[in-house]
Design an enzyme around this catalytic site. Structure first.
Site, short mmCIF file in Angstrom:
data_model
loop_
_atom_site.label_atom_id
_atom_site.label_comp_id
_atom_site.label_asym_id
_atom_site.label_seq_id
_atom_site.Cartn_x
_atom_site.Cartn_y
_atom_site.Cartn_z
N GLU A 283 0.68 -1.12 0.00
CA GLU A 283 0.22 0.10 0.02
C GLU A 283 0.96 1.22 -0.16
O GLU A 283 0.53 2.11 0.78
CB GLU A 283 -1.01 -0.11 1.16
CG GLU A 283 -2.12 -1.32 0.85
CD GLU A 283 -2.95 -1.28 1.94
OE1 GLU A 283 -2.91 -0.53 3.06
OE2 GLU A 283 -3.90 -2.11 1.92
N GLU B 234 -5.39 -8.22 -0.90
CA GLU B 234 -6.21 -8.06 0.12
C GLU B 234 -7.50 -7.75 -0.14
O GLU B 234 -7.89 -6.83 -1.06
CB GLU B 234 -5.68 -6.91 1.07
CG GLU B 234 -4.23 -7.30 1.88
CD GLU B 234 -3.77 -6.09 2.71
OE1 GLU B 234 -4.84 -5.42 3.46
OE2 GLU B 234 -2.42 -6.06 3.02
#
Length: 529
Positions: A206, A320
């Site tokens: 991320e 995810e």
């Protein structure tokens, strides 16, 4: 978005119903804002939704993309016995092949140091223990290359997680490249290139959020990616590398364009989204997108971006996803997860090679040491090895076949298994905290001669340990006897045998209910996975 099982449990009969009668359980559910569920029952109403399913209809492949990969906290947790117990439990319930976690390069793993002259020192002792442990259970690493070793960080910038990883770029890309090459060489020397070539290497986590402090964020991440991908391929071109591992389905089109224009190797695309991400963050619109639709809307967006890119054949690995990125007990601890997961599996079909549920275990410390058993953790399995409804949902959906039959319904997923039997998932979705009424349903089954079907269901009172937890007073530190009671309460209920009359199966499904129906094929058995 991480910011914010085994021989199943032994049959221990410890007087669960002595601690809480069914009346007390229902009262506890009502007090928690959940429906007082009852066992799935036949419906006799004349006017109910009718779903047509033809057992011999042309089907399409239905690979189990949702149950092959799971996430889990950070690397060092995998050394714990409880983590390995939960991994074994998850393997029993799913087709688990890969596990992804943060922090294989973190200081607590001890990979990178420097001597008194500032020369790099590598230590792969914990790396070996971590990956040996995975492989011993038949699971491969999906290697997230993160975070920055402290002595290699350009600046002492740390993430807010309890374990405070460094999120700075490297102070020397030459040293970063050398670390990545040494890491890859060590893995190949230990496990062999044929094994390591079957793994995946994902660059960072991320970088569009506060896990990456390079400036500007995108351009500096692309630099990190370029160096990492080229260093891995310099060791062996068979190593698979990808990214951008972003939150909120971001940067994918720019990432592919960058790798294509700069001739940077990339073998897969990865990104993340959660059910309560906003349309503003994911699509840059003011839409209101329901939690049950957000994940697959985002997956479709990225799927289409890849198809429209200079590298349209790149596989998409959604590394995810979950229904919530925050710790919401009404979501990730609850029976809500059964219908939510079934909806997501149905709608995302055909859009990604794998999707990785975050995460399989509440052996997890991003916000610190767990303070109570049910706190809205991401895991399928709560503290002390207590399966949650999400775990049981994965167990049920694992039994679906690998051929998908056409069905005109948003709450029915029909499949055909190799033995000719049908495996049909049906569910009653409602938003968290808004359970709504029971749902009556009629399945009209063409090409079926069986007189009955096997039906297994989960809802707020079946396959959910929390009513038992509430009945014992919601102890912060359950005793060993109470833990055994909770494990027993978490078991899937015994399947029901329900009649099929003239090709019709009638059901009433409680709110937040998910049922799996197994219809034997001609001369076959309902037994299976």
């Amino acid at each position: 978005m991480s910011a914010a099982s085994q021989p199943f449990v032994r049959r221990l009969i410890l007087g669960l119903l002595a601690a809480a009668t069914s009346t007390a359980l229902a009262a506890g559910a009502a007090a928690a804002g959940e429906p007082a569920a009852t066992r799935l029952t036949p419906t006799t109403a004349a006017s109910v939704p009718t779903i047509e399913i033809d057992a011999h209809a042309a089907a399409r492949p239905f690979p189990h993309y949702w149950e092959q990969m799971f996430g889990s906290g950070r690397a060092v947790l995998s050394l714990r016995a409880a983590w390995r117990r939960d991994l074994a439990l998850t393997r029993q319930a799913t087709a688990l092949r890969y596990v992804r976690f943060h922090g294989i390069l973190d200081d607590e793993v001890g990979v990178y140091g420097e001597d008194k002259h500032g020369r790099p020192l590598y230590n792969f002792s914990y790396v070996d223990q971590i990956y040996d442990g995975l492989l011993a259970q038949g699971v491969k690493p999906f290697v997230e290359l993160s975070f920055m070793p402290g002595k290699l960080a350009a600046r002492p910038l740390r993430h807010a997680f309890w374990y405070k990883p460094y999120v700075s770029p490297p102070r020397s890309y030459a040293r970063w490249d050398a670390l990545i090459e040494a890491f890859a060489h060590h893995l190949i020397d230990r496990y062999g290139i044929d094994e390591v070539a079957s793994w995946y290497f994902e660059v960072w986590n991320e970088p569009n959020l506060d896990f990456w402090k390079g400036t500007p964020p995108q351009a500096s991440y692309f630099r990190l990616y370029d160096h990492t991908a080229r260093a891995l391929k310099a060791v062996d071109t068979r190593l698979r590398v990808g990214g951008p591992a972003t939150a909120q389905a971001a940067w994918v089109d720019a990432f592919i364009a960058h790798t294509a224009s700069h001739h940077v190797p990339v073998d897969f695309v990865s990104t993340h989204v959660y059910g309560n991400d906003t349309a503003a963050n994911v699509f840059h619109t003011r839409e209101r997108i329901g939690r049950d639709r957000m994940v697959c809307r985002a997956v479709r967006k990225v799927h289409e971006e890849i198809l429209a890119s200079a590298r349209p054949r790149l596989p998409l690995i959604w590394s995810e996803f979950n229904a919530a990125y925050d710790n919401d007990t009404a979501v990730t601890d609850s029976a809500y997860m059964g219908p939510w997961l079934a909806t997501t599996v149905s709608r995302c079909d055909g859009l990604a090679a794998m999707m990785s549920y975050w995460s399989f275990s509440d052996v997890f410390e991003e916000q610190g040491v767990i303070r109570k058993p049910f706190y809205g953790g991401f895991g399928l399995i709560a503290e002390r090895g207590v399966p949650k409804p999400a775990y049981n949902a994965f167990r049920l959906l694992h039994r679906l076949g690998e051929q998908r039959l056409p069905v005109d319904s948003d709450s029915v997923l029909a499949t055909r298994r190799a033995d000719g039997s049908l495996a049909i998932a049906v569910w009653n979705y409602a938003p968290p905290g808004e359970p709504g009424p029971a749902q009556r349903l009629r399945l009209r089954l063409a090409g079926v001669s069986a007189a009955s079907a096997e039906v297994t269901e989960i809802d707020s009172l079946h396959g959910d340990p929390r009513p038992a937890y509430r009945a014992m007073g919601s102890p912060r530190y359950p005793s060993l006897a109470q833990i055994r009671v909770l494990r027993t309460a978490a078991r899937l209920p015994a399947p029901l045998r329900m009649p099929i009359g003239h090709g019709v199966l009638d059901l009433t499904l409680p709110a937040y209910g998910l049922a799996l129906i197994i219809v034997p094929g001609d001369g076959g058995s309902a037994a299976g996975r």
